[in-house]
Design a protein around this motif. Structure first.
Motif, short mmCIF file in Angstrom:
data_model
loop_
_atom_site.label_atom_id
_atom_site.label_comp_id
_atom_site.label_asym_id
_atom_site.label_seq_id
_atom_site.Cartn_x
_atom_site.Cartn_y
_atom_site.Cartn_z
N CYS A 94 0.70 -1.28 -0.10
CA CYS A 94 -0.02 -0.04 0.08
C CYS A 94 0.89 1.41 -0.04
CB CYS A 94 -1.01 0.04 1.36
SG CYS A 94 -2.22 -1.09 1.21
N ILE A 95 1.89 1.24 0.92
CA ILE A 95 2.76 2.47 0.91
C ILE A 95 3.48 2.56 -0.39
CG2 ILE A 95 4.78 3.35 1.83
CD1 ILE A 95 3.66 1.90 4.48
N LYS A 96 4.17 1.35 -0.98
CA LYS A 96 4.91 1.40 -2.25
C LYS A 96 3.93 2.10 -3.27
CE LYS A 96 7.22 -1.52 -5.77
NZ LYS A 96 7.43 -2.78 -6.00
N TRP A 97 2.74 1.82 -3.51
CA TRP A 97 1.83 2.05 -4.39
C TRP A 97 0.76 3.23 -4.34
CZ3 TRP A 97 3.21 0.49 -9.20
CH2 TRP A 97 4.18 -0.63 -9.39
N ASP A 98 0.98 3.78 -3.02
CA ASP A 98 0.20 5.06 -2.66
C ASP A 98 -1.35 4.46 -2.52
OD1 ASP A 98 -0.65 7.44 -1.31
OD2 ASP A 98 -0.47 8.40 -3.68
N THR A 99 -1.57 3.42 -2.01
CA THR A 99 -2.87 2.81 -2.03
C THR A 99 -3.49 2.78 -0.51
OG1 THR A 99 -2.44 1.45 -3.97
CG2 THR A 99 -4.11 0.57 -2.51
N TYR A 100 -4.79 2.91 -0.58
CA TYR A 100 -5.52 3.04 0.68
C TYR A 100 -5.92 1.65 0.88
CZ TYR A 100 -5.93 7.92 -0.13
OH TYR A 100 -5.75 9.39 -0.18
N ALA A 101 -5.99 1.11 2.41
CA ALA A 101 -6.57 -0.06 2.78
C ALA A 101 -7.87 0.16 3.40
CB ALA A 101 -5.54 -0.40 4.03
N VAL A 102 -8.76 -0.60 2.95
CA VAL A 102 -10.14 -0.48 3.49
C VAL A 102 -10.55 -1.75 4.16
CG1 VAL A 102 -12.59 -0.14 2.89
CG2 VAL A 102 -11.11 0.89 1.32
N ALA A 103 -10.45 -1.57 5.55
CA ALA A 103 -10.26 -2.76 6.45
C ALA A 103 -11.90 -3.14 7.07
CB ALA A 103 -9.43 -2.62 7.63
N ASP A 104 -12.36 -4.07 6.70
CA ASP A 104 -13.71 -4.64 7.45
C ASP A 104 -13.59 -5.45 8.19
OD1 ASP A 104 -16.15 -5.65 7.83
OD2 ASP A 104 -16.45 -6.17 5.79
N GLU A 105 -13.77 -4.99 9.46
CA GLU A 105 -13.38 -5.74 10.74
C GLU A 105 -14.59 -5.93 11.50
OE1 GLU A 105 -10.04 -3.64 12.77
OE2 GLU A 105 -8.84 -3.66 10.94
N ILE A 106 -15.68 -6.20 10.97
CA ILE A 106 -16.95 -6.60 11.91
C ILE A 106 -16.85 -7.77 12.54
CG2 ILE A 106 -17.98 -7.77 9.83
CD1 ILE A 106 -20.53 -6.20 10.79
N TYR A 107 -16.01 -8.79 12.50
CA TYR A 107 -16.08 -10.04 13.41
C TYR A 107 -14.94 -9.93 14.28
CZ TYR A 107 -19.25 -11.54 9.79
OH TYR A 107 -20.36 -11.54 8.81
N GLU A 108 -14.05 -8.96 14.41
CA GLU A 108 -13.15 -8.69 15.39
C GLU A 108 -12.87 -9.41 16.53
OE1 GLU A 108 -12.15 -4.42 16.33
OE2 GLU A 108 -14.17 -4.26 17.10
N HIS A 109 -14.08 -9.46 17.17
CA HIS A 109 -14.32 -10.24 18.61
C HIS A 109 -14.43 -11.73 18.50
CE1 HIS A 109 -13.35 -6.99 21.15
NE2 HIS A 109 -14.46 -5.95 20.22
N ILE A 110 -14.82 -12.26 17.37
CA ILE A 110 -15.22 -13.79 17.04
C ILE A 110 -13.90 -14.32 16.55
CG2 ILE A 110 -16.79 -15.30 16.27
CD1 ILE A 110 -18.68 -12.89 15.67
N LEU A 111 -13.09 -14.76 17.45
CA LEU A 111 -11.87 -15.51 17.27
C LEU A 111 -11.66 -16.90 17.99
CD1 LEU A 111 -9.83 -12.26 17.96
CD2 LEU A 111 -10.13 -13.23 15.66
N TYR A 112 -10.65 -17.90 17.56
CA TYR A 112 -10.77 -19.09 18.00
C TYR A 112 -9.30 -19.62 18.33
CZ TYR A 112 -15.41 -18.83 16.15
OH TYR A 112 -16.65 -18.42 15.71
N ASP A 113 -9.02 -20.56 19.35
CA ASP A 113 -7.77 -21.08 19.48
C ASP A 113 -6.56 -20.26 19.61
OD1 ASP A 113 -9.26 -23.44 18.88
OD2 ASP A 113 -8.84 -23.16 16.56
N GLY A 114 -6.80 -18.97 20.22
CA GLY A 114 -5.77 -18.18 20.76
C GLY A 114 -5.42 -17.17 19.51
N THR A 115 -6.19 -17.29 18.38
CA THR A 115 -5.86 -16.34 17.42
C THR A 115 -6.11 -14.71 17.61
OG1 THR A 115 -6.63 -17.88 15.74
CG2 THR A 115 -6.40 -15.73 15.05
N ARG A 116 -5.23 -13.75 17.29
CA ARG A 116 -5.28 -12.53 17.94
C ARG A 116 -5.75 -11.81 16.62
NH1 ARG A 116 -0.83 -9.92 21.75
NH2 ARG A 116 -2.55 -8.64 21.79
N HIS A 117 -6.61 -10.50 16.77
CA HIS A 117 -7.10 -9.71 15.58
C HIS A 117 -6.03 -8.74 15.66
CE1 HIS A 117 -9.43 -7.22 12.95
NE2 HIS A 117 -9.22 -6.17 13.98
N VAL A 118 -5.56 -8.22 14.53
CA VAL A 118 -4.73 -7.22 14.36
C VAL A 118 -5.21 -6.20 13.40
CG1 VAL A 118 -2.33 -6.38 13.52
CG2 VAL A 118 -2.57 -8.44 14.85
#
Length: 390
Positions: A188-212
């Motif tokens: 994104c930085i190299k190509w001057d691009t925006y990131a659109v992050a859909d994080e609606i399930y951010e709290h629904i995680l399993y097996d110790g997985t972490r949301h970043v």
């Protein structure tokens, strides 16, 4: 008569919502659309009632009630490690669905391209078209849903305006790792691009997985739009309260689009959402534990019934390989299979082709959701393992 809009001929109506209608007509069990069939938390309901009784029943501040924007700002600082000014960086919308299209309309100019990981949530393709962008797809390869670094890099070019990142992912359950997000951020930085992050399930995680959150990574705060909603975390998908977090210059444009799209999200429900965001960590742990048990139960039943599937890392969906079950029924098309499944078992699913630009890629797949009460899940397990041919 003059021709109607040609752009609306380039995409279809939502397959997910269509399967819900078919399920309702059949009186079936809806494992197609991702909404709970159990009650939302009583405390959330009571907060909405109090807000209505307190007189919060007229137009809100167009871009969101101050109490809710402040609550969002506090929450994302603590959980997502995103710093944002509630006065200038947050737009409250009618669900994450509106946040996404308002964001793309705020970003896109004619000739721009958007990168979308495939399989994808079905709204992203039509959203790209409606915003005027050309989508470019990067494959997530099962069973672990990884992408190939060389294919991702090749998708970026001078026309790339944005990349959509849905983590945890619908329909695959993939949770993008910090290393993967760092690789995306560098591009994104190299190509001057925006990131659109859909994080609606951010709290629904399993097996110790972490949301970043990709917005928390170096160099990404100014070029990321983080989209979320109360729908999934607080089991109120019908309330339609979402938001987009972005730098002030982007937020100004999102707010303009939002204003003329919908004016504002429901006022009393915004106040109830602000209260819900004060819940402690025990609430989110309970959410993960419930869905974790449901995930294990449903996947065991699906495997017994002949579906091939892997444990998702997050969200509450599983995208299965239905080849063996389809072969036993003499069916070669995922849509025909989904309809036959309702006929035989009463269980509604989503044809896999709806998550791909090239429909043949999903022609042997179907997606089940497991955000349902135990009574529903146990019945589904029983019918899938007894009414389908072995």
């Amino acid at each position: 008569m003059k021709k109607l809009s040609q752009i609306t001929e380039t995409f279809s109506e939502s397959v997910i919502r269509e399967m819900t209608r078919i399920c309702d007509e059949a009186g079936g069990y809806n494992l197609s659309q991702g909404f709970p069939d159990f009650e939302s938390p009583k405390a959330v309901q009571e907060a909405a009632i109090r807000a209505i009784q307190a007189g919060f029943n007229q137009y809100p501040v167009t871009f969101g009630e101050p109490e809710l924007r402040e609550a969002i700002s506090r929450k994302v600082r603590e959980y997502n490690h995103i710093e944002c000014n509630p006065k200038t960086d947050i737009t409250v919308t009618c669900g994450a669905t509106e946040a996404m299209i308002a964001t793309l309309k705020a970003l896109i100019n004619p000739g721009d391209e958007i990168i979308i990981f495939e399989p994808f949530y079905e709204n992203y393709g039509p959203d790209s078209i409606l915003s005027g962008a050309t989508p470019r797809y990067v494959t997530l390869y099962g069973p672990d849903w990884h992408y190939l670094a060389e294919e991702l890099a090749a998708a970026f070019n001078e026309k790339t305006k944005a990349i959509i990142i849905n983590t945890p992912n619908n329909p695959t359950g993939k949770v993008f790792s910090k290393e993967e997000l760092a690789e995306i951020a560098a591009l994104c930085i190299k190509w001057d691009t925006y990131a659109v992050a859909d994080e609606i399930y951010e709290h629904i995680l399993y097996d110790g997985t972490r949301h970043v959150s990709i917005a928390s990574l170096p160099g990404m705060a100014e070029r990321t739009i983080t989209i979320n909603s109360i729908s999934k975390t607080y089991s109120v998908t019908g309330w339609r309260v979402g938001w987009a977090i972005a730098a002030p210059e982007i937020t100004k444009r999102i707010r303009k689009v939002h204003d003329f799209f919908t004016v504002g999200a429901p006022t009393p429900l915004q106040h109830a959402a602000a209260e819900a965001m004060t819940y402690g960590p025990e609430y989110y742990e309970g959410l993960k534990n419930h869905y974790g048990e449901a995930r294990n139960f449903v996947l065991d039943a699906l495997r017994q019934a002949g579906f091939k599937c892997e444990l998702p890392q997050g969200a509450y969906y599983v995208l299965t390989d239905a080849s063996d079950v389809m072969a036993r029924l003499g069916i070669t098309d995922d849509t025909a299979f989904s309809r036959k499944l309702i006929e035989l078992t009463g269980v509604a699913t989503v044809p896999g082709s709806s998550f791909y630009a090239d429909k043949t890629k999903g022609s042997r797949q179907v997606r089940f959701c497991f955000c349902k009460k135990w009574e529903t899940l146990k019945h589904v397990a029983q019918v899938l393992t007894t009414k389908l041919p072995k």
